[in-house]
Write a protein that holds these residues in place. Structure first.
Motif, PDB file in Angstrom:
ATOM      1  N   THR A  43       0.839  -1.200   0.000  1.00 12.49           N
ATOM      2  CA  THR A  43       0.000   0.000   0.000  1.00 12.49           C
ATOM      3  C   THR A  43       0.870   1.243   0.000  1.00 12.49           C
ATOM      4  O   THR A  43       2.013   1.228   0.457  1.00 12.49           O
ATOM      5  N   GLN A  44       0.300   2.321  -0.525  1.00 14.76           N
ATOM      6  CA  GLN A  44       0.991   3.607  -0.534  1.00 14.76           C
ATOM      7  C   GLN A  44       0.338   4.592   0.432  1.00 14.76           C
ATOM      8  O   GLN A  44       0.817   5.698   0.617  1.00 14.76           O
ATOM      9  N   GLY A  45      -0.800   4.203   1.025  1.00 15.98           N
ATOM     10  CA  GLY A  45      -1.524   5.075   1.941  1.00 15.98           C
ATOM     11  C   GLY A  45      -2.781   5.625   1.297  1.00 15.98           C
ATOM     12  O   GLY A  45      -2.812   5.919   0.107  1.00 15.98           O
ATOM     13  N   GLY A  46      -3.835   5.758   2.092  1.00 15.18           N
ATOM     14  CA  GLY A  46      -5.100   6.265   1.567  1.00 15.18           C
ATOM     15  C   GLY A  46      -5.733   5.269   0.610  1.00 15.18           C
ATOM     16  O   GLY A  46      -5.712   4.064   0.828  1.00 15.18           O
ATOM     17  N   MET A  47      -6.292   5.777  -0.471  1.00 14.34           N
ATOM     18  CA  MET A  47      -6.899   4.936  -1.504  1.00 14.34           C
ATOM     19  C   MET A  47      -5.881   4.739  -2.617  1.00 14.34           C
ATOM     20  O   MET A  47      -5.379   5.707  -3.179  1.00 14.34           O
ATOM     21  N   ASP A  48      -5.582   3.478  -2.945  1.00 17.78           N
ATOM     22  CA  ASP A  48      -4.579   3.153  -3.963  1.00 17.78           C
ATOM     23  C   ASP A  48      -5.220   2.526  -5.191  1.00 17.78           C
ATOM     24  O   ASP A  48      -6.291   1.914  -5.113  1.00 17.78           O
ATOM     25  N   PHE A  49      -4.539   2.659  -6.341  1.00 20.43           N
ATOM     26  CA  PHE A  49      -4.790   1.766  -7.469  1.00 20.43           C
ATOM     27  C   PHE A  49      -4.585   0.332  -6.965  1.00 20.43           C
ATOM     28  O   PHE A  49      -3.665   0.068  -6.195  1.00 20.43           O
TER      29      PHE A  49
END
Length: 252
Positions: free
Chosen positions: A237-243
């Motif tokens: 994950t990159q944080g928040g909402m991801d592709f």
């Protein structure tokens, strides 16, 4: 230097204003709200457009109630050739349209209805798939899901002639065998006759929403959407909402 700057200032606005010419444009609908969600090329330079409408007048007179799915065929100049409506007395929406190997069409969306064109609803919003002939007549329709909210956002025809749709599910009953929390990616394989062959859920404990599916060269599928989960099937994950992009084999 001044002459070059002047030339640059004169040329840039002219380039910025240059726009491709519109060959034609058309508006289709009635006095209420319409939305087109997908368009596909048809034979003889024509086009097929699918969406949904709240109107009961204009081009979309004859609404079954609430929101209906409408399929329209346009000629090469954008003129309306024919139109078909699908649905029931409640909300019916279309998100995806694809051509089929035999020259027909497949529509994927969701429905709250359970009468007129719709049968087999499991409760609330079901994923709804309609198999059509070349003229838009219904060959079969299937409601899939459970007691929660289930939606089919995109559909493809598999190499074996069946169909695979990708969407979102919050159910844990009916046709849905597992839910990992909130919305899950939901991928379903139907036979050419519309019978359920397999279904798969993917996600984590937060919202995972699938919006697109494509065939891959190896006979599998690639699906794409978004995720806010940090567990379950989500390993990065990159944080928040991801592709979120998931590669599947031919069995899902």
């Amino acid at each position: 230097m001044i002459s070059k700057l002047l030339l640059f200032c004169l040329l840039v606005p002219a380039c910025a204003l240059a726009q491709p010419a519109i060959e034609w444009a058309t508006a289709i609908g009635g006095s209420s709200s319409e939305e087109s969600l997908d368009i596909q090329a048809a034979p003889n330079g024509q086009y097929m457009v699918v969406g949904h409408s709240l109107s009961n007048d204009g081009d979309f007179f004859g609404n079954y109630g609430a929101m209906d799915i409408w399929l329209t065929r346009l000629d090469s100049f954008g003129n309306l050739v024919w139109k078909r409506r699908y649905g029931g007395p409640d909300i019916d929406r279309a998100f995806s349209l694809k051509s089929t190997f035999d020259g027909g069409w497949i529509i994927a969306g969701h429905t709250y209805s359970n009468s007129i064109d719709v049968s087999g609803n499991h409760g609330g919003s079901d994923a709804w798939v309609l198999r059509l002939d070349s003229l838009g007549n219904i060959l079969w329709q299937k409601c899939l899901g459970g007691s929660g909210r289930d939606e089919a956002w995109d559909v493809v025809q598999a190499p074996d002639g069946g169909f695979v749709f990708a969407g979102t599910s919050t159910s844990i009953d009916g046709d849905v065998s597992v839910n990992y929390g909130l919305d899950d990616f939901w991928v379903v394989k139907l036979g050419a006759d519309g019978n359920l062959l397999w279904q798969r859920s993917f996600g984590g404990s937060n919202a995972d929403e699938c919006r697109s599916i494509s065939n891959t060269d190896d006979g599998g599928f690639i699906i794409a959407g978004r995720t806010s989960s940090v567990d379950g099937h989500i390993t990065q994950t990159q944080g928040g909402m991801d592709f979120w992009v998931v590669k599947l084999n031919f069995e899902g």
